[in-house]
Structures are given as C-alpha cells and as structure tokens.
Design a protein around this motif. Structure first.
Motif, PDB file in Angstrom:
ATOM      1  N   VAL A  40      57.640  41.614  31.671  1.00  0.00           N
ATOM      2  CA  VAL A  40      57.332  42.359  31.145  1.00  0.00           C
ATOM      3  C   VAL A  40      56.265  43.278  31.716  1.00  0.00           C
ATOM      4  CG1 VAL A  40      57.697  41.273  28.798  1.00  0.00           C
ATOM      5  CG2 VAL A  40      55.149  40.574  30.372  1.00  0.00           C
ATOM      6  N   SER A  41      56.627  44.826  32.168  1.00  0.00           N
ATOM      7  CA  SER A  41      56.020  46.062  32.346  1.00  0.00           C
ATOM      8  C   SER A  41      54.479  45.743  31.209  1.00  0.00           C
ATOM      9  CB  SER A  41      55.990  47.070  32.065  1.00  0.00           C
ATOM     10  OG  SER A  41      57.540  46.997  33.377  1.00  0.00           O
ATOM     11  N   ALA A  42      54.089  46.865  31.522  1.00  0.00           N
ATOM     12  CA  ALA A  42      52.498  47.125  30.234  1.00  0.00           C
ATOM     13  C   ALA A  42      52.889  47.925  29.041  1.00  0.00           C
ATOM     14  CB  ALA A  42      51.551  47.631  31.533  1.00  0.00           C
ATOM     15  N   GLU A  46      50.146  52.665  29.562  1.00  0.00           N
ATOM     16  CA  GLU A  46      48.535  52.063  30.163  1.00  0.00           C
ATOM     17  C   GLU A  46      48.518  52.216  31.474  1.00  0.00           C
ATOM     18  OE1 GLU A  46      47.222  50.790  27.803  1.00  0.00           O
ATOM     19  OE2 GLU A  46      45.613  49.848  28.517  1.00  0.00           O
ATOM     20  N   THR A  47      49.731  52.446  32.152  1.00  0.00           N
ATOM     21  CA  THR A  47      49.506  51.682  33.780  1.00  0.00           C
ATOM     22  C   THR A  47      48.536  53.353  34.338  1.00  0.00           C
ATOM     23  OG1 THR A  47      51.155  50.446  33.862  1.00  0.00           O
ATOM     24  CG2 THR A  47      50.946  51.307  36.122  1.00  0.00           C
ATOM     25  N   ASN A  48      49.547  54.618  33.105  1.00  0.00           N
ATOM     26  CA  ASN A  48      48.573  55.630  33.768  1.00  0.00           C
ATOM     27  C   ASN A  48      47.182  55.864  33.390  1.00  0.00           C
ATOM     28  OD1 ASN A  48      51.283  56.920  34.308  1.00  0.00           O
ATOM     29  ND2 ASN A  48      51.488  57.969  32.880  1.00  0.00           N
ATOM     30  N   GLY A  78      47.197  45.876  33.138  1.00  0.00           N
ATOM     31  CA  GLY A  78      47.822  46.222  31.924  1.00  0.00           C
ATOM     32  C   GLY A  78      49.587  44.884  31.582  1.00  0.00           C
ATOM     33  N   GLU A  79      49.700  44.245  32.802  1.00  0.00           N
ATOM     34  CA  GLU A  79      51.569  43.714  32.564  1.00  0.00           C
ATOM     35  C   GLU A  79      50.142  42.001  31.905  1.00  0.00           C
ATOM     36  OE1 GLU A  79      51.409  45.779  34.264  1.00  0.00           O
ATOM     37  OE2 GLU A  79      53.258  46.433  34.512  1.00  0.00           O
ATOM     38  N   GLN A  80      49.146  42.187  32.263  1.00  0.00           N
ATOM     39  CA  GLN A  80      48.691  40.230  31.536  1.00  0.00           C
ATOM     40  C   GLN A  80      48.853  40.663  30.655  1.00  0.00           C
ATOM     41  OE1 GLN A  80      44.713  38.926  34.527  1.00  0.00           O
ATOM     42  NE2 GLN A  80      44.673  38.160  32.290  1.00  0.00           N
ATOM     43  N   GLY A 154      53.677  49.315  43.682  1.00  0.00           N
ATOM     44  CA  GLY A 154      53.831  50.404  43.288  1.00  0.00           C
ATOM     45  C   GLY A 154      54.916  51.322  41.905  1.00  0.00           C
ATOM     46  N   ARG A 155      54.672  51.796  41.563  1.00  0.00           N
ATOM     47  CA  ARG A 155      54.941  52.617  40.178  1.00  0.00           C
ATOM     48  C   ARG A 155      56.968  51.944  40.080  1.00  0.00           C
ATOM     49  NH1 ARG A 155      51.941  55.442  37.991  1.00  0.00           N
ATOM     50  NH2 ARG A 155      53.223  54.001  35.849  1.00  0.00           N
ATOM     51  N   GLY A 156      56.733  51.672  38.935  1.00  0.00           N
ATOM     52  CA  GLY A 156      58.349  50.807  38.405  1.00  0.00           C
ATOM     53  C   GLY A 156      58.132  49.430  39.174  1.00  0.00           C
ATOM     54  N   GLY A 157      57.287  49.282  39.479  1.00  0.00           N
ATOM     55  CA  GLY A 157      57.426  47.765  40.389  1.00  0.00           C
ATOM     56  C   GLY A 157      58.217  46.099  39.383  1.00  0.00           C
ATOM     57  N   SER A 158      58.008  46.469  38.424  1.00  0.00           N
ATOM     58  CA  SER A 158      58.377  45.370  37.360  1.00  0.00           C
ATOM     59  C   SER A 158      59.342  45.472  37.606  1.00  0.00           C
ATOM     60  CB  SER A 158      57.853  45.639  36.170  1.00  0.00           C
ATOM     61  OG  SER A 158      56.380  45.584  35.990  1.00  0.00           O
ATOM     62  N   ASP A 159      60.251  46.247  37.983  1.00  0.00           N
ATOM     63  CA  ASP A 159      61.727  45.932  38.541  1.00  0.00           C
ATOM     64  C   ASP A 159      62.434  45.386  39.867  1.00  0.00           C
ATOM     65  OD1 ASP A 159      62.368  47.896  36.010  1.00  0.00           O
ATOM     66  OD2 ASP A 159      62.635  49.795  37.698  1.00  0.00           O
TER      67      ASP A 159
HETATM   68  N1  ASP Z   1      54.046  49.515  34.638  1.00  0.00           N
HETATM   69  C1  ASP Z   1      53.925  49.664  36.022  1.00  0.00           C
HETATM   70  C2  ASP Z   1      54.336  51.028  35.863  1.00  0.00           C
HETATM   71  O1  ASP Z   1      54.217  51.696  35.013  1.00  0.00           O
HETATM   72  C3  ASP Z   1      55.143  48.863  36.868  1.00  0.00           C
HETATM   73  C4  ASP Z   1      56.289  49.070  35.239  1.00  0.00           C
HETATM   74  O2  ASP Z   1      56.188  49.591  34.431  1.00  0.00           O
HETATM   75  O3  ASP Z   1      57.371  49.218  36.481  1.00  0.00           O
HETATM   76  O4  ASP Z   1      54.677  51.520  37.307  1.00  0.00           O
END
Ligand code: ASP
Ligand code: ADP
Ligand code: MG
Length: 415
Positions: A40-42, A46-48, A78-80, A154-159
């Motif tokens: 899961v992502s935040a 939330e991350t912003n 956020g991910e926690q 890095g941003r988008g890193g949950s992928d």
């Molecule tokens: N929450 C992080 C972000 O917004 C990671 C992700 O969503 O993949 O960059």
C-alpha cells in the motif's frame, strides 16, 4: 497455490471507504485461493504534506536532491498508517492479516536517502507467512539501510516495492491497482480520446515511465523487465465482479500486433541550458559534463553546434528544473575555467515524446511527428531519439496541444 502481489496506490486508499473497498477486493481474491502480499501507498495527498513538513523543519538542510536521513523517517510514515488501517479492515472481515513495515520484512536498501535503491531482502518469514495463508499488508516506499536507518525509494516508489516483493516471492503476477483502468496511449487526463492498451512491452513501458507517464515508477518497470515479473495495471474503482482486464506489461514477443507508435508522453519538469561561445577544441565538452556529473546534474538531451565566431561552439543541454539551479550556479562560478561567453537558462520548456517498438522497422515516423507539430505552428527546439522513441523540446505553453496533435497524427484517438 501460487503467490500473487497486489499494490494499491494513494487514491485507492484515500479514505476509510476506499480502504474498505480495497479490503473487499482482497477478500474476494483470497477467496479464490490466492496467497497474497499486498503493498500500500500512503493516503493520497499525505506524502506531499509530509514532504512539506520535512522541508519546513529542515530549511536549507534539504535542498534539491540532498536528503537528510530524517526526511525518510517523516515521509515514510504515511505508508505505516495505511498498512495498519488495511490490516484492521481485513481482520474485521475475519481474514488473517498483518502489517509489515520495510524494516520488518527487511527490504534492504543502499544509503541514498530520498531515492534509495533496493539491494535485496533478508529472510524475515514473509514468504512462510504468505504461504501459511496470512495476508501480508506491506508498507510501500520504505526500506532499511545496512546501518538500520529508514530509507525511502523516491516518489511513486511503492510500485517498485511491489515489483521487488513480487520478484523476491517468485509471484506469478504483480497487479498494480490504481485510479485508471490500465496504461493508456497517453495521459487520459489531458486527452479524453486516449485508449487503454491491452498489452505493452517492458521496453515501451520503461520509455513511457521515464519520459513522463507517471502511472508506474520507472524503476519498477526496470525491475519487472530484469526479473520478468508479469505486471498488470488495473482499476481499484470498479465494482467487484465487473470486467477489469487492465493492461499487461509483458515481453515484446507476447505482443502480436505491434503498433508503430503506442504511446505519447510529456514532461514539464525540464530546463534548457544554452552555453554560447565555448572554445571549439577537444576536451571542452568533457570538462563541462564532468563538472555536471560531479554536481549530480542529470543531463538529458545534448546538442552542440558551430557558433558564428571563429573557433567557437554553442552547447545546449537539458536537465530537470531542480538540477538546473545547481547547474546555473556552478557554471556561473566556472565560466572562465570552462571558457564560454554567456549562458542562458530557460525553464518554460517541455519534452514531448512518441514511443513504439514498431519504430525499429518503420520509416517516416519522424516526418509524421514533425509535420503534425508544424501544422499547429509549434516550434521544435531540441530533438533526441533512440531506437523506440523520439523526443522534442518545445515551449511549455504548447504541451497539451502537441500531445493531442500527435495522438491524432498517429491514429491513436478512440473512435
Ligand atoms: N506515497 C509515496 C508517494 O506519494 C509512494 C507512492 O505512493 O508510491 O510518492
Ligand atoms: P497511484 O496513486 O495509484 O500510484 P498515480 O497517480 O501514480 O497513481 O498514477 C496514475 C495516474 O497516472 C493516472 O491517474 C493518470 O492521470 C496518470 N497517467 C499519466 N500517463 C498515463 C498513461 N499513459 N496511462 C495511464 N495513466 C497515466
Ligand atoms: Mg504512483
């Protein structure tokens, strides 16, 4: 039974209702007998918010790409939250679920705080738990360094967490659930006629991601390609049981109908640096780009041309907007050492690219692209190509117009 990895992005877990819907999807899939690890992502936004707080507290300690390791501690939180909330929601449905933080599953990363690379996993019992029927709800985006510190990807890193876990668990597939029902020919937010692709090759997806399509983080595609993880992008917004085939990211051989151009991307995070009147002799470019490398400026397009003055050349290169400030500072300081007359930095530029494996075997693709831009009176500033892509740098004001014109010119508009 085979292991499967699912990933849910920020908008898919944006509030408790969305999390409940995600729990329903997971319960349905677990009911089919799949052994699941879920990343899961935040919650969206939330991350912003956390990045803003960290930057606010740190002031100049976080500038550009230099991240303090406490930055990761803040932004990973956020991910926690979402991993715990989703595990609670699954337990409420009578399922056996628990959350796993990056350090608990021991996803080891290198030191590069703020954009750390994954090194591998330590045995933490994750695979056994999944095989034993527990749904592992994993906090994406975060890992742990050798020194035991939290590091983010890095941003988008949950992928990337999702694909790395899929590779480590030898999962049969990795499903990336998001707010669109697949990978489109271009960003559906700016071109309503964009079409969902049934399949796209790893190579094309890698180009699309690195050239601006933010649907998958570039590194996740790289990892999937290297480990041959079958990757699918699909919607978390459809009702259970509704048709939701998504888009498969797979090897080129699995795609029968190869299009000349499959995708169009844009990126506004670009800056163009022009250096006028450089000495036209061996070693000048080497010195210039060595300096950029040392400063951590990631240079993208490069064009050199003869200048009017005798023995002089002009150099144009592009980098991200964030890097351009660094580049400007050191170039100004080193003007005499490198030897040039003046410099100009433009940040109102955008890069628009066309991508397709069919380009390897077709001619006339560049002509179609340049003509479509000419018809809209859009001036091309810089061009760069590879075997399966052509990128142009244009005035940022024309980004959407260019993307739409190219989408039509390459017959990608939905009927
Ligand atoms: N929450 C992080 C972000 O917004 C990671 C992700 O969503 O993949 O960059
Ligand atoms: P998530 O929060 O699930 O990780 P992202 O916002 O990172 O989702 O990525 C999904 C978004 O990517 C979509 O809402 C869409 O606007 C954008 N996008 C850009 N280019 C494309 C494309 N070619 N196909 C699909 N989506 C795209
Ligand atoms: Mg994303």
């Amino acid at each position: 039974m085979a292991r499967t990895v699912l990933k849910f992005g920020g908008t898919s877990v944006a509030d408790l209702d969305r999390i409940a819907h995600v729990a329903d999807i997971i319960a349905y899939r677990a009911g089919q007998g799949e052994k699941l690890a879920v990343i899961v992502s935040a919650m969206s936004g939330e991350t912003n918010k956390l990045v803003g707080l960290a930057r606010g507290a740190a002031g100049d300690a976080i500038n550009g790409d230099h991240f303090d390791d406490e930055y990761d501690v803040v932004v990973s939180s956020g991910e926690q939250v979402t991993s715990g909330l989703l595990a609670l929601s699954l337990r409420k449905r009578g399922l056996n679920a628990r959350s796993w933080l990056g350090w608990q599953m021991a996803m080891k990363t290198r030191e590069g705080h703020g954009s750390a690379r994954i090194d591998g996993f330590e045995d933490s019992g994750l695979a056994d738990a999944v095989d034993g029927g527990e749904i592992a709800v994993i906090a994406g985006f975060q890992g742990v360094t050798e020194a035991g510190r939290v590091a983010t990807l890095g941003r988008g890193g949950s992928d990337t967490t999702a694909v790395a876990v899929a590779a480590a668990l030898n999962a049969v597939q990795c499903d990336i659930y998001t707010d669109v029902d697949g990978v489109y020919t271009t960003d559906p937010r700016i071109v309503p006629q964009a079409q969902r692709l049934e399949k796209i090759s790893y190579e094309e997806m890698l180009e699309m991601a690195s050239l601006g399509a933010k649907v998958l983080q570039t590194r996740s595609v790289e990892l999937a390609m290297n480990h041959r993880v079958p990757l699918r992008v699909l919607s978390s917004f459809t009702a259970l049981g509704e048709d939701n085939p998504g888009t498969w990211v797979c090897s080129e051989e699995e795609i029968v109908e190869k299009q000349v151009v499959n995708g169009i991307t844009y990126s506004r995070d670009e800056a163009k640096i022009t250096i006028y009147g450089m000495a036209d002799r061996p070693g000048t470019s080497a010195r210039l780009f060595a300096l950029m490398g040392r400063e951590g400026v990631n240079v993208d397009m490069i064009v050199q041309a003869n200048a009017r003055g005798e023995g002089r050349a002009n150099m144009v290169f592009t980098c991200t907007t964030a890097d351009s400030a660094k580049a400007e500072t050191v170039l100004t300081a080193q003007r005499t050492e490198i030897g040039f007359e003046k410099m100009d930095v433009a940040r109102d530029v955008a890069k628009v690219s066309i991508i397709g494996v069919g380009m390897k075997s077709h001619t006339g693709v560049a002509e179609t692209m340049f003509d479509a831009l000419y018809q809209k009176n859009i001036n091309i500033d810089v061009i760069s190509t590879s075997e399966i892509k052509i990128s142009v740098l244009i005035d940022a004001d024309y980004t959407e117009l260019a993307v739409r014109a190219l989408h039509t010119a390459f017959d990608l508009d939905a009927q």
